[in-house]
Design a protein around this motif. Structure first.
Motif, short mmCIF file in Angstrom:
data_model
loop_
_atom_site.label_atom_id
_atom_site.label_comp_id
_atom_site.label_asym_id
_atom_site.label_seq_id
_atom_site.Cartn_x
_atom_site.Cartn_y
_atom_site.Cartn_z
N SER A 71 -6.05 2.13 -7.51
CA SER A 71 -5.26 3.21 -7.90
C SER A 71 -6.28 4.42 -7.95
O SER A 71 -7.16 4.34 -8.62
N HIS A 72 -5.84 5.36 -7.08
CA HIS A 72 -6.44 6.77 -7.07
C HIS A 72 -5.68 7.99 -6.88
O HIS A 72 -4.84 7.84 -5.84
N TYR A 76 -4.71 12.98 -0.56
CA TYR A 76 -3.59 11.99 -0.87
C TYR A 76 -3.98 11.40 -1.82
O TYR A 76 -5.12 11.13 -2.48
N GLN A 77 -3.15 10.60 -2.51
CA GLN A 77 -3.06 9.51 -3.66
C GLN A 77 -2.94 8.28 -2.75
O GLN A 77 -2.01 8.18 -1.94
N ALA A 95 3.89 8.42 -9.15
CA ALA A 95 3.02 7.04 -9.37
C ALA A 95 3.44 6.31 -10.82
O ALA A 95 3.38 5.21 -10.82
N TRP A 96 3.82 7.23 -11.74
CA TRP A 96 4.35 6.50 -12.74
C TRP A 96 5.65 5.88 -12.61
O TRP A 96 5.77 4.69 -13.14
N LEU A 151 0.91 -1.27 -0.13
CA LEU A 151 -0.09 -0.12 0.09
C LEU A 151 0.97 1.35 0.00
O LEU A 151 1.88 1.40 0.87
N VAL A 152 0.82 1.92 -1.02
CA VAL A 152 1.37 3.17 -1.14
C VAL A 152 0.52 4.61 -0.84
O VAL A 152 -0.51 4.54 -1.74
N VAL A 153 0.76 5.32 -0.18
CA VAL A 153 0.06 6.68 0.09
C VAL A 153 1.00 7.80 -0.07
O VAL A 153 2.06 7.65 0.71
N ASP A 154 0.55 8.81 -0.67
CA ASP A 154 1.52 10.08 -0.68
C ASP A 154 0.86 11.29 -1.26
O ASP A 154 -0.49 11.25 -1.24
N SER A 155 1.35 12.38 -1.14
CA SER A 155 0.88 13.63 -1.68
C SER A 155 0.48 13.65 -3.26
O SER A 155 0.95 12.72 -3.87
#
Length: 347
Positions: free
Chosen positions: A312-313, A335-336, A290-291, A267-271
């Motif tokens: 993916s959001h 966040y994304q 994200a890319w 799980l990746v969460v970031d700005s």
């Protein structure tokens, strides 16, 4: 925080948004949230764990020193002292803890179907869940505890970070597993319903103070164990790319594919948006985080494993409900979020 290192000069190819990425990446205005009562309960744990910090005369001064160090990109200073980490946890971790708890609820079905260990039928026990948190500590710890409370699971949490978070982790663990302090004038009904968020046996926490980019694959295997688990990079990956370097961060992501048990979740969460663009090479060409993540996990072929994108959001809002109480003002956040499942090729 993770230890920051000099940026690599290695360049990726020009980013092209793949069909799979564009079709599955969405913006969400709302995701499942804890009830306001449960959100207040988490804020109360922060309030009690860091009450002396929040009420200290030098609290505002500490925050200013931390912000100045962050502005100067001096992360060794910003996250090198225990009093700085306590102030950081008291100021910025509460909202993130609530947002992470919401994110865990959003991916609940994926967690249940992939990484929850179910007990033997008739044992009377609930499921169990293991999480490895790479970077950060306070918000992740309380959000994980909240998820265990909501699901009645037991959990094992490993917090991996280069900063000395041990004291903060200890304060929060005490708040999680102890009933809140009550006024001596509290009613009998209030006293009888006053229980800890979790029983001490429901959550084991292990803090490991190491730089994740300095770990080899054997060390990652030891941290992950043999059962599928949830691995998180919560507001960490962009910093790894930016300050650890493209080459070392890419190597870490590939090592995770080799080190984690089959079926594990990442799980990746970031700005969101331009806040998570990475400048690469001498020309400082900017690439979306994200890319870069997708390029490494999905477009790099490896005969031993692959990653399946589950969610993916590119933009999710977390908004605080009205009526929550905390000693200092808190803000909404955006966040994304990206979720992947590891699929290893049978040998």
């Amino acid at each position: 925080m993770v230890k920051k290192q000099s940026s690599s000069k290695q360049k990726p190819s020009k980013p092209k948004q793949s069909a799979s990425t564009s079709e599955t990446s969405t913006a969400l205005d709302r995701v499942p949230q804890l009830s306001p009562k449960e959100q207040q309960r988490l804020l109360d744990i922060f309030s009690q764990a860091f009450g002396q910090v929040l009420s200290a005369e030098n609290f505002a001064g500490l925050l200013q020193e931390i912000k100045q160090a962050l502005y100067n990109r001096d992360f060794a200073t910003a996250f090198g002292r225990e009093d700085y980490l306590e102030a950081y946890a008291a100021r910025w971790s509460p909202t993130r803890a609530l947002a992470y708890a919401s994110a865990f609820l959003h991916i609940k079905d994926h967690i249940i179907s992939n990484v929850v260990t179910t007990p033997d039928p008739g044992s009377g026990d609930g499921g169990s869940l293991k999480m490895l948190c790479v970077g950060g500590c306070a918000a992740e710890q309380l959000a994980f505890a909240s998820y265990l409370h909501e699901t009645s699971y037991t959990g094992r949490l490993t917090l991996l970070d280069s900063a000395p978070w041990c004291k903060v982790v200890s304060h929060l663990q005490s708040g999680i597993t102890s009933a809140p302090a009550l006024s001596k004038y509290a009613s009998a009904a209030t006293k009888s319903s006053n229980v800890a968020l979790l029983d001490p046996a429901a959550l084991s926490v292990n803090f490991v103070q190491e730089d994740v980019l300095a770990l080899d694959q054997k060390q990652l295997v030891e941290l992950a164990g043999t059962e599928p688990l949830l691995v998180t990079l919560l507001f960490t990956l962009n910093e790894l790319y930016t300050y650890g370097g493209l080459a070392k961060t890419t190597k870490l992501l590939r090592q995770l594919g080799q080190a984690l048990p089959n079926g594990s979740l990442l799980l990746v969460v970031d700005s969101p948006g331009s806040y998570s663009e990475v400048a690469v090479g001498q020309e400082k060409k900017r690439y979306p985080m994200a890319w870069l993540l997708d390029h490494t996990l999905q477009e790099t072929k490896d005969i031993e494993y692959s990653w399946k994108k589950l969610e993916s959001h590119d933009s999710i809002w977390f908004r605080l409900p009205e009526g929550l109480v905390y000693p200092i003002p808190l803000e909404n956040m955006r966040y994304q979020m990206h979720l992947y499942r590891l699929l290893q090729t049978p040998s």
